[in-house]
Design an enzyme around this catalytic site. Sequence first.
Site, short mmCIF file in Angstrom:
data_model
loop_
_atom_site.label_atom_id
_atom_site.label_comp_id
_atom_site.label_asym_id
_atom_site.label_seq_id
_atom_site.Cartn_x
_atom_site.Cartn_y
_atom_site.Cartn_z
N ASP A 101 0.81 -1.22 0.00
CA ASP A 101 0.00 0.00 0.00
C ASP A 101 0.84 1.27 0.00
OD1 ASP A 101 -2.31 -1.48 0.01
OD2 ASP A 101 -2.50 -1.47 2.19
N ARG B 109 -4.65 7.05 -1.52
CA ARG B 109 -3.19 7.04 -1.36
C ARG B 109 -2.48 7.83 -2.46
NH1 ARG B 109 -2.94 4.08 3.12
NH2 ARG B 109 -4.22 2.19 3.24
N ARG C 119 -2.69 1.66 -9.71
CA ARG C 119 -1.77 2.61 -9.08
C ARG C 119 -0.48 2.82 -9.87
NH1 ARG C 119 -3.02 1.25 -2.69
NH2 ARG C 119 -4.78 2.70 -2.58
C1 S3P Z 1 -5.25 -5.60 3.19
C2 S3P Z 1 -4.49 -6.32 2.32
C3 S3P Z 1 -3.89 -5.76 1.12
C4 S3P Z 1 -3.86 -4.25 1.16
C5 S3P Z 1 -5.15 -3.67 1.62
C6 S3P Z 1 -5.49 -4.17 3.01
C7 S3P Z 1 -5.82 -6.27 4.37
O1 S3P Z 1 -4.64 -6.13 -0.02
O2 S3P Z 1 -3.52 -3.73 -0.10
O3 S3P Z 1 -5.08 -2.26 1.66
O4 S3P Z 1 -6.26 -5.60 5.31
O5 S3P Z 1 -5.85 -7.51 4.37
P1 S3P Z 1 -4.32 -7.56 -0.75
O6 S3P Z 1 -4.36 -8.57 0.30
O7 S3P Z 1 -5.41 -7.74 -1.76
O8 S3P Z 1 -3.00 -7.38 -1.37
#
Ligand code: S3P
Length: 744
Positions: free
Chosen positions: A625, A697, A656
Amino acid sequence: MVDSPLVINKLVVIGIGLIGGSLALALKKNRACAEVIGIARSQTTAEKALELGVVDRVYRSVAEIAGELGEGDLIFVAVPTLTMRTVLKDLKKYVPSSVTITDGASVKGSVLADVNAIYGDAHENIVLGHPIAGAEKSGVTAAIADLYEAHRVIVTPMPNNTEAHIERVRATWRAAGAQVLDMDVEDHDVVLAATSHLPHVIAFSLVDTLANDSNNKNIFRYAAGGFRDFTRIASSDAIMWRDIVLANKAAVLDSIDMFTANMARLKEAISTENVDDITQVFKRAKVARDQFVTYFNQSVDDAAAGSEGKVVYRVAPGGAAQGVLRVPGDKSISHRAIMLGSLAEGVTQVTGFLEGEDTLATLESFRSLGVHIEGPDNGRVSIHGVGLHGLKKPEKPLCVGNSGTSMRLLCGILAGQNFESELTGDESLSKRPMSRVASPLQEMGATVYASEGGRPPVNVVGGAKLKGIDYTMPMASAQVKSCLLLAGLYAEGRTRVTEPAPTRDHTERMLRGFGYEVVRNGATAEVASGGKLTATNIDVPADISSAAFFMVAAAITPGSDITLQHVGVNPTRIGVINILREMGADLQLKNEREIGGEPVADIRVTYAPLIGIDIPQAQVPLAIDEFPVLFIAAACAEGVTRLTGAEELRVKETDRIQSMADGLSVLGIQCETTEDGIVIHGGQLQGGEVESCGDHRIAMAFTIAALRADAEIVVNNCANVATSFPNFTCLAKAVGIQLELSPA
Ligand code: S3P
């Protein structure tokens, strides 16, 4: 105060009361029209309007001025709904289609029916609208120039309207200081029935009931501020409101039915002294009302900035990066605290909960699933868990807004329930892939359907007998892993999820914190069903993903010194620290400790020159992120930074890789995108106008970039910053970033 150039030539107001007169005064004050002509049937109104300077000229009928109107002129019809037809007949007879016509009626369906009856299909110049503003008093003497300032005006364009006429109506309202929104006629009438017509009906009826209660004569003598506030709208014009509820009869009746059914439930709860139900209703209402007030004030601020609900950040170049701050709670942990707290037995107390739109969407969803949740109140939330099998069927689809985490993790939980549910999201979430959870859940025996192209809405039929599976994820995703582990709590046997690279492990840690066994074997996490979750207390650390913006702010700004307190530094989240350090950043972890099963530290960053690097692929899921703001660090570094193995970035809130590359190019940074990454050549950031594309973001990353830009950076569409970091602008200003909200 709006200072706009001339947007129309002549304004003709038909019906010079509060609504028409106030538009006239606003356009005059803001010099947005050359002249105002009034049309009034009553001699007294005509004279008063002239005397008060609301109009420059006044006539009794439109026929008298017809010959002088043409392109660039706008007629605003502000007459009672039931006289609309007569006015439209005159307009059809005397006014050419080059003149733009709009109205201010509160019900659009009935006006459209009148327009269709009189004009047939040929009404390219009639663009209906509805200013959402009013006052207790009516008539021309009540007209004020700032009635529409920072208020919404809904415009309901029809397919046969030409763009020039639509735009003229929008521009006129904007020139009066209003925030303009588009809607279709039917939606407008349904929404207004619920939010405006129903409250008026209730207020009129309540006051009438009490005033005519023969047992309690003079009852109002004892009424106070609460009664006055609640019944303010019962002082509105009775005849006008009679006409409005009749004009919107079907939608108003639906709203009354909904309200009476709810009221009957509340009556039942009071009569049976059902303390839980009464508390639930009142608390849910309080939270909803508080949120409404926040959103209302926020959108009024946006409207005051003239931004049509789209928040724009205008960031002056340079500025400082100094200070000690604590960013809001971790988003991933906050989501999970609500979810696991709800499925636990007993009351879970949460502190440090992130009160962002995403996590509030999760909280509201669990309330809709029948969980009693108190708060949030300054980050404190109490969750009265219902146990693994205590959730109830929600009355309507669960809308999780912008939040992918809510949707994907909820899919896993809902797959294990014995009721059907549907999950929906906003425009961005509606484009994101859900097959990645739907397919393995189907393998477990769940009946889960994503919509076309594997996107939301997602339908979870429920009631299926789940069985544990052994699943190797094709992508490194904590959301998919968590979804399957949560479904595994309900599945016969063991559920094993293997990840191609380590991803955040908050679900596993928190399950253990709730006393549920999770086995870790190399890259595989494993749960068995049959256990239970026991309520616990959760202290949510500050979100490293939010802290990252200020880490980079300090890393790129000479003379900087920022300390971020109480940040979660779970090893599966610290890619941003590792990458910045490899780029040469001066970053120290202090006061390292463990709180509630999660490592926490204070992070101090001071300026040191950065160099470009090849980002190790192993760091990608650990910083997933943080890439938008890491790209800003790369732009400020000497040399080239290369990112590979990050194709997941293309399916986040936006693509992104592309959104950042577009913005960086606008700011004069050379970069080349690849399927799974980007190459960024460090250089001098210039000023410019960039699009966040509604991605929180991206918006925050470009705000940070201004610290090293040589001219102002304007970032469009920043409202979604509130999904993860509600006080971002305050903290950014506090450290010395020169950020202002500004007109679009
Ligand atoms: C998250 C996992 C990530 C992240 C998201 C929050 C989570 O996504 O990008 O902002 O809380 O499990 P992905 O698991 O799809 O990569």
